[in-house]
Scaffold this active site. Structure first.
Site, PDB file in Angstrom:
ATOM      1  N   LYS A   1       0.827  -1.214   0.000  1.00  0.00           N
ATOM      2  CA  LYS A   1       0.000   0.000   0.000  1.00  0.00           C
ATOM      3  C   LYS A   1       0.856   1.257   0.000  1.00  0.00           C
ATOM      4  O   LYS A   1       0.529   2.229  -0.679  1.00  0.00           O
ATOM      5  CB  LYS A   1      -0.953   0.017   1.209  1.00  0.00           C
TER       6      LYS A   1
ATOM      7  N   LYS B   1      -4.390  -9.860  -6.982  1.00  0.00           N
ATOM      8  CA  LYS B   1      -5.696 -10.120  -6.352  1.00  0.00           C
ATOM      9  C   LYS B   1      -6.689  -9.025  -6.735  1.00  0.00           C
ATOM     10  O   LYS B   1      -6.292  -7.872  -6.977  1.00  0.00           O
ATOM     11  CB  LYS B   1      -5.553 -10.232  -4.834  1.00  0.00           C
TER      12      LYS B   1
ATOM     13  N   LYS C   1      -9.719  -3.293  -4.139  1.00  0.00           N
ATOM     14  CA  LYS C   1     -10.332  -1.959  -4.253  1.00  0.00           C
ATOM     15  C   LYS C   1      -9.319  -0.933  -4.738  1.00  0.00           C
ATOM     16  O   LYS C   1      -9.679   0.093  -5.270  1.00  0.00           O
ATOM     17  CB  LYS C   1     -10.845  -1.502  -2.890  1.00  0.00           C
TER      18      LYS C   1
HETATM   19  P1  TYM Z   1     -10.670  -5.570   3.506  1.00  0.00           P
HETATM   20  O1  TYM Z   1     -11.669  -4.536   3.863  1.00  0.00           O
HETATM   21  O2  TYM Z   1      -9.612  -5.216   2.517  1.00  0.00           O
HETATM   22  O3  TYM Z   1     -11.370  -6.869   2.971  1.00  0.00           O
HETATM   23  C1  TYM Z   1     -12.448  -7.496   3.653  1.00  0.00           C
HETATM   24  C2  TYM Z   1     -12.340  -8.999   3.505  1.00  0.00           C
HETATM   25  O4  TYM Z   1     -12.330  -9.370   2.116  1.00  0.00           O
HETATM   26  C3  TYM Z   1     -11.230 -10.259   1.879  1.00  0.00           C
HETATM   27  N1  TYM Z   1     -10.729 -10.049   0.514  1.00  0.00           N
HETATM   28  C4  TYM Z   1     -10.570 -11.021  -0.398  1.00  0.00           C
HETATM   29  N2  TYM Z   1     -10.822 -12.342  -0.350  1.00  0.00           N
HETATM   30  C5  TYM Z   1     -10.574 -13.059  -1.474  1.00  0.00           C
HETATM   31  N3  TYM Z   1     -10.105 -12.515  -2.636  1.00  0.00           N
HETATM   32  C6  TYM Z   1      -9.834 -11.193  -2.724  1.00  0.00           C
HETATM   33  N4  TYM Z   1      -9.382 -10.675  -3.857  1.00  0.00           N
HETATM   34  C7  TYM Z   1     -10.071 -10.383  -1.571  1.00  0.00           C
HETATM   35  N5  TYM Z   1      -9.929  -9.063  -1.316  1.00  0.00           N
HETATM   36  C8  TYM Z   1     -10.329  -8.871  -0.034  1.00  0.00           C
HETATM   37  C9  TYM Z   1     -10.189  -9.886   2.915  1.00  0.00           C
HETATM   38  O5  TYM Z   1      -9.291 -10.955   3.132  1.00  0.00           O
HETATM   39  C10 TYM Z   1     -11.054  -9.574   4.113  1.00  0.00           C
HETATM   40  O6  TYM Z   1     -11.360 -10.762   4.821  1.00  0.00           O
HETATM   41  N6  TYM Z   1      -7.538  -5.386   7.392  1.00  0.00           N
HETATM   42  C11 TYM Z   1      -8.829  -5.875   6.933  1.00  0.00           C
HETATM   43  C12 TYM Z   1     -10.009  -5.379   7.763  1.00  0.00           C
HETATM   44  C13 TYM Z   1      -9.946  -5.689   9.219  1.00  0.00           C
HETATM   45  C14 TYM Z   1     -10.124  -6.955   9.821  1.00  0.00           C
HETATM   46  C15 TYM Z   1     -10.061  -6.737  11.215  1.00  0.00           C
HETATM   47  C16 TYM Z   1     -10.337  -8.244   9.305  1.00  0.00           C
HETATM   48  C17 TYM Z   1      -9.759  -4.785  10.206  1.00  0.00           C
HETATM   49  N7  TYM Z   1      -9.847  -5.431  11.415  1.00  0.00           N
HETATM   50  C18 TYM Z   1     -10.203  -7.792  12.130  1.00  0.00           C
HETATM   51  C19 TYM Z   1     -10.481  -9.290  10.210  1.00  0.00           C
HETATM   52  C20 TYM Z   1     -10.423  -9.066  11.599  1.00  0.00           C
HETATM   53  C21 TYM Z   1      -9.042  -5.396   5.521  1.00  0.00           C
HETATM   54  O7  TYM Z   1      -8.501  -4.403   5.088  1.00  0.00           O
HETATM   55  O8  TYM Z   1      -9.974  -6.115   4.832  1.00  0.00           O
END
Ligand code: TYM
Length: 328
Positions: free
Chosen positions: A111, A194, A197
């Site tokens: 990032k 992957k 966003k």
């Molecule tokens: P975030 O908001 O980027 O994504 C949310 C969830 O979607 C999954 N994900 C994917 N899974 C499969 N293929 C993809 N291309 C893909 N892109 C995203 C992510 O693995 C995630 O499960 N840091 C985290 C948010 C967070 C969090 C937490 C997660 C904050 N606190 C505590 C779990 C527990 C994040 O940015 O996810």
């Protein structure tokens, strides 16, 4: 009862990777586990530089969470900033993780590299400490996430073990749970990256709220490989394998079994597009209904925040007590 927690950031629109990698599993777990799901607006602040965006995105994302099927009567759905314990334990976690550990986080490296000419906030660097707090506050056993979050769950475990060792048994050590198919949905235009966003273009991203015709078109234009053999092989055939895995996630078949049913790319693209449209159709309808009553959505989130606070406050008190802080 097994305690589950997982969260999603209100940055950009929700895409198929989020749904197949995470949200779908959140829904699947809600009836036999005690589940907590947060819209993590404090995390979104790490990349927010315009006013008036994050609140609207938070509400829309909450509507998506209910639209995909989280039932407010059983699942606790809340907004991170409505539960102040996250910020307090977040700071405590920052003091339990080293600069070196945070420097090794691949998400930070990616990032910050992408924001080369932009402001890179300190929050982007310390982000995993806040994520550790999100998880540990709820005595979480399982964290259902996509593959890209594996390293963040690993560092959360390390922090929990370190804290328990230094200050006595305080936190449950959680584990990541990944779906069988869809743990890493790739960009349709660049299947070696992957679906994300923060991708440069929208052409390879399928949004949950995309129009059905747009979804079909995006799949038709998906990048495949130069030969024409349909085979599941992520290394040699990333484009075709991504389509097969998405279709597998929709139908419940295995990617290998699906591969044997196709001899050309065209029908595979068309069927995958159709399967995704059908998977998303009821979600889109429910989302439309939910967004007509913002007051009701906010009431559901207040109820979620109250339930979340009851658990989080107890854990934070335990952590402060074990640290030996002076009670207020
Ligand atoms: P975030 O908001 O980027 O994504 C949310 C969830 O979607 C999954 N994900 C994917 N899974 C499969 N293929 C993809 N291309 C893909 N892109 C995203 C992510 O693995 C995630 O499960 N840091 C985290 C948010 C967070 C969090 C937490 C997660 C904050 N606190 C505590 C779990 C527990 C994040 O940015 O996810």
């Amino acid at each position: 009862m097994t305690r589950v927690l997982s969260c999603i950031q209100p940055t950009g629109d929700v895409h198929l990777g989020n749904y197949l990698g995470a949200l779908r599993n959140w829904v699947a777990g809600q009836h036999d586990k005690d589940v907590f799901h947060g819209v993590v607006d404090l995390h979104a602040l790490t990349v927010t530089d315009r006013p008036g965006v994050v609140g609207q995105a938070t509400l829309e994302l909450a509507a998506v969470l209910f639209a995909v099927g989280l039932d407010p009567d059983v699942a606790t759905v809340f907004v991170q900033s409505h539960v102040v314990e996250h910020s307090v334990l977040g700071w405590i976690m920052e003091c339990q993780v080293s600069f070196g550990e945070l420097s090794r986080m691949t998400q930070f490296k990616d990032k910050s590299a992408k924001r080369e000419h932009d402001f890179v906030s300190a929050g982007l660097f310390t982000y995993p400490a806040l994520q550790a707090a999100d998880i540990l506050l709820y005595d979480t056993d399982e964290v259902p996430v996509g593959d890209d979050q594996r390293q963040h769950i690993e560092i959360t475990r390390d922090i929990a073990i370190r804290f328990n060792h230094r200050f006595g048994d305080t936190f449950v050590v959680p584990r990541a749970v990944l779906p069988k198919a869809g743990a890493r949905v790739m960009d349709l235009q660049d299947p070696t990256a992957k679906m994300s966003k923060s991708a440069g273009s929208d052409a390879g991203l399928v949004y949950l709220l995309d129009d059905p015709a747009v979804i079909v078109k995006k799949f038709k234009r998906a990048v495949t490989d130069s030969d024409s053999e349909v085979r599941f092989d992520r290394e040699a055939k990333p484009g075709v394998s991504n389509l097969l895995e998405i279709l597998a996630a929709c139908t419940g078949d295995t990617a290998d079994a699906l591969a044997s049913r196709y001899s050309q790319y065209g029908p595979l693209k068309a069927d995958t597009g159709e399967a995704v449209v059908e998977l998303l159709r009821p979600i889109q309808t429910r989302y439309g209904q939910l967004m007509t009553d913002r007051g009701e959505l906010q009431a559901l989130l207040r109820k979620g925040a109250a339930k979340a606070t009851a658990v989080a406050a107890t854990t934070l008190e335990r952590a402060k007590h074990n640290l030996g802080m002076l009670p207020g």
